[in-house]
Structure formats: C-alpha cells, structure tokens
Write an enzyme that holds these catalytic residues in place. Sequence first.
Site, PDB file in Angstrom:
ATOM      1  N   ARG A  40       6.864 -85.211 -92.312  1.00 43.00           N
ATOM      2  CA  ARG A  40       7.658 -84.790 -90.736  1.00 43.00           C
ATOM      3  C   ARG A  40       8.736 -85.775 -90.241  1.00 43.00           C
ATOM      4  NH1 ARG A  40       1.793 -82.515 -88.058  1.00 43.00           N
ATOM      5  NH2 ARG A  40       2.100 -80.702 -88.922  1.00 43.00           N
ATOM      6  N   LYS A 201     -10.489 -65.687 -91.075  1.00 46.85           N
ATOM      7  CA  LYS A 201     -10.800 -64.869 -89.792  1.00 46.85           C
ATOM      8  C   LYS A 201      -9.961 -63.587 -89.590  1.00 46.85           C
ATOM      9  CE  LYS A 201     -13.861 -67.922 -87.269  1.00 46.85           C
ATOM     10  NZ  LYS A 201     -14.312 -68.494 -86.188  1.00 46.85           N
ATOM     11  N   GLY A 353       0.239 -74.668 -92.289  1.00 40.34           N
ATOM     12  CA  GLY A 353      -1.183 -74.875 -92.275  1.00 40.34           C
ATOM     13  C   GLY A 353      -1.727 -74.856 -93.980  1.00 40.34           C
ATOM     14  N   GLY A 376       0.541 -73.154 -86.274  1.00 37.35           N
ATOM     15  CA  GLY A 376       0.436 -72.369 -85.124  1.00 37.35           C
ATOM     16  C   GLY A 376       1.357 -71.282 -84.685  1.00 37.35           C
TER      17      GLY A 376
END
Length: 396
Positions: A40, A201, A353, A376
């Site tokens: 990063r 999910k 992710g 996200g």
Amino acid sequence: MNYNKKTVYDVDVKGKKVLLRCDFNVPQNKETGEITSDKRIVAAIPTIKYLLDNGAAVIACSHLGKPKGEWKTKLTLAPVAERLAQLLGQEVIFAKDIIGEDAQAKAAALQPGQILLLENLRFDIREEKNGADFAKALADMAEIFVSDAFGTVHRAHASTAGVAAYLPAYSGLLVDKELSIMGKALDDPKRPFVAVLGGAKVSDKINVINNLLEKADTIIIGGGMAYTFKKAQGFEIGTSLLESDRIDYANDMIAKAAAKGVKFLLPVDNYCAAEFSADAEPVLVEGNIPENLMGMDIGPKTVELFTEAVKGAGTIVWNGPMGVFEFDKFAGGTKAMAKALAESGAVTIVGGGDSAAAVEKLGFADKITHISTGGGASLEFLEGKELPGVACLQDK
C-alpha cells in the site's frame, strides 16, 4: 454517479501545500510492529512523486488499524514514515500529532519538494465521525486536497470527504485508475460481460447481484453463498452454509436473471467435508449433499462449467473466492478461476479482499488487468452506490 473526476494533472500544484489522503493501513507483525507488506505504501508513490516533482509541499495522512479514538503506541505511523522515506529516497518529516502544535508547526514550515506525514488519523475520534472542526483543522494546513486512498472512499470520514468542504478536491493517480477501470467496466463494458461472485454470504452481495443483473451477460455464483441458491432450487445442502432468510431473495434473483436473459450459473458438484477443518478429507458430491457433509469448494464439473463461461468474455469482474481457499485441500476451485481469468484475454478486474489475496497467493496477479486496492469500496462500487469520498471530488 459520475466517475469522471479531476485529477492531480488538472491542477497547478507548484508552491502549494497539498493534503494527501493515502491508504497506509499496512499489515504489521503484532510483536515487533515490523511492516509485513509495504504494497500500500508502494502504491502511493506515483502520486507522491508527481506532487513533489511538480513543486508541491505534501502533507500525507492515513489511518492504521482501529484505535477507536485512543492513542495506541502499537498503531503509530512512525514505521510507515521510515519505510516511505526509504522508498522515496528522501526524508519524510513525521508529526507527533494530527492537528496539534507539532503538526501545525511542521506543516507551516514545510517547503516545496518536502513531505510531512501526520500521526494516525483515527487516534482522534472525530475522524470517523466526520467532525467538521477536525476536518477544518486538517484543511487549514493545506490549499488543495488530493484523495488517493481508494480503500476508504466508501466512508464519509473527515479525511476522506469532510475536508472537501474546505478545500478544492482532486483525485490521486491510484483513485483515478480505480475509477476509470472499474467505472468503465460497469458503465461501458467490453462484452460479453461476466461477473463471478463468491464468498460466504448472500447478504453481503445482495445489492451487487441486483446491480449486476442490469449490466452483466452472465453471472457465476460460487463460494458459501451458492448453497442458499441451491437450497432455493430445492436441493439438499447438508450442513453447508445457509441463510434461510435469503431463500426467497435467491429465487427472485434466479427468476429475474431468466426474465432478463442473463445466464445465471450455480455449482453442479462440490467438494464436501464432514467438518470445517484444513485436515478434513474432501468428498466429491454431485447434486444433493448428504446431511452429514458441508460444501467446501466447487467440484471439477463446476470448474469446467465456470471456466468455459469466462472463455471469450470481453470483461470479467470477480469478487469473492469459490471455496475455503485458505485450506489447501479446498483451494482448487478458486485457483482454477484465477487461472481462467489470467488466460481469458478479457479485461479482468478482481475486487479487493479475499479474491485479491487469492490471485496474489496463487501467482496470477501480473496477468490480471486490475486488482482493486479497496475491499469494501470495490464492493460498494459494484453495488452502484454513491461513494462519499468520490462524490466530494471535483467533476471534470
């Protein structure tokens, strides 16, 4: 949402003080505090170098971890300042606070070509609450705001959106790349457009599926969320992950895809196990899953079905692994998808992710068009949501 934002190339930064929001939320060794991946920090270098080379004085800021408004020595950005200095080959001045005396004095004295890094933004509770006084104090140190932390643009925090109320706001090179590649993929994709969705999910991906049904030609569903869809179709799924309150939704999505002529692909076979463990023995099951077993990965027929569907695609977006890829015995499906994307010849975009980690771990990263730097944020991007840290930037 308009993704066409002004960038650092659209503003004269010479002699100006620039508040630069970076994503220096790097993984560290819990014992020693040593940075275990500087990816990063490296990603921020092009924007920083551009600003410094063009005569700006850079006031960089970032969060690290979740200190929740408390000063935690373990979460100081001091090691980041050190690593950044090595990568830039020049001194990085470090402020012992965020908007306090030390930061203000060092920001005031900062000369063109110099860089200052403020202490961890989240040491102040007002950062995450988007406190106007905190945002204004940050903005008062500079004349221009540049957003280059894509991983945080889905949050309306003081340093991601609040400061734009007081300063002209531009996109950095990293954010610009995310917006142009992902924005184009969603608004004007090269067709056929295939979306590959995995992860645990259904509830995490409801809005993504909804949005992509309006845009994609094919949607592929793998991972734990596939079992709720299989249950909706009337299959037995054993002890596999199930969100029983999402069965009606799953049926609606299958029906909506059929009505729109969107191919909707689900697993036809699975590698299952009697327990959720890395040592569990994989059992290949086609059709109904016995009541004592749980689905852990897609099987060979599904791999064939899914990889065939990405062949000849023009654009592929992938978010979420196909199985429990952190267990080697159940990583085959995710590995096969990563390989299929790498060999597809399509514009390939991997959301942040787990899927980004999988592609990197499996060695296919260099063959993917774009790996998003925001987990996200990339998910909310795919949902078609307005991102506060993007909406606040000046339109072209």
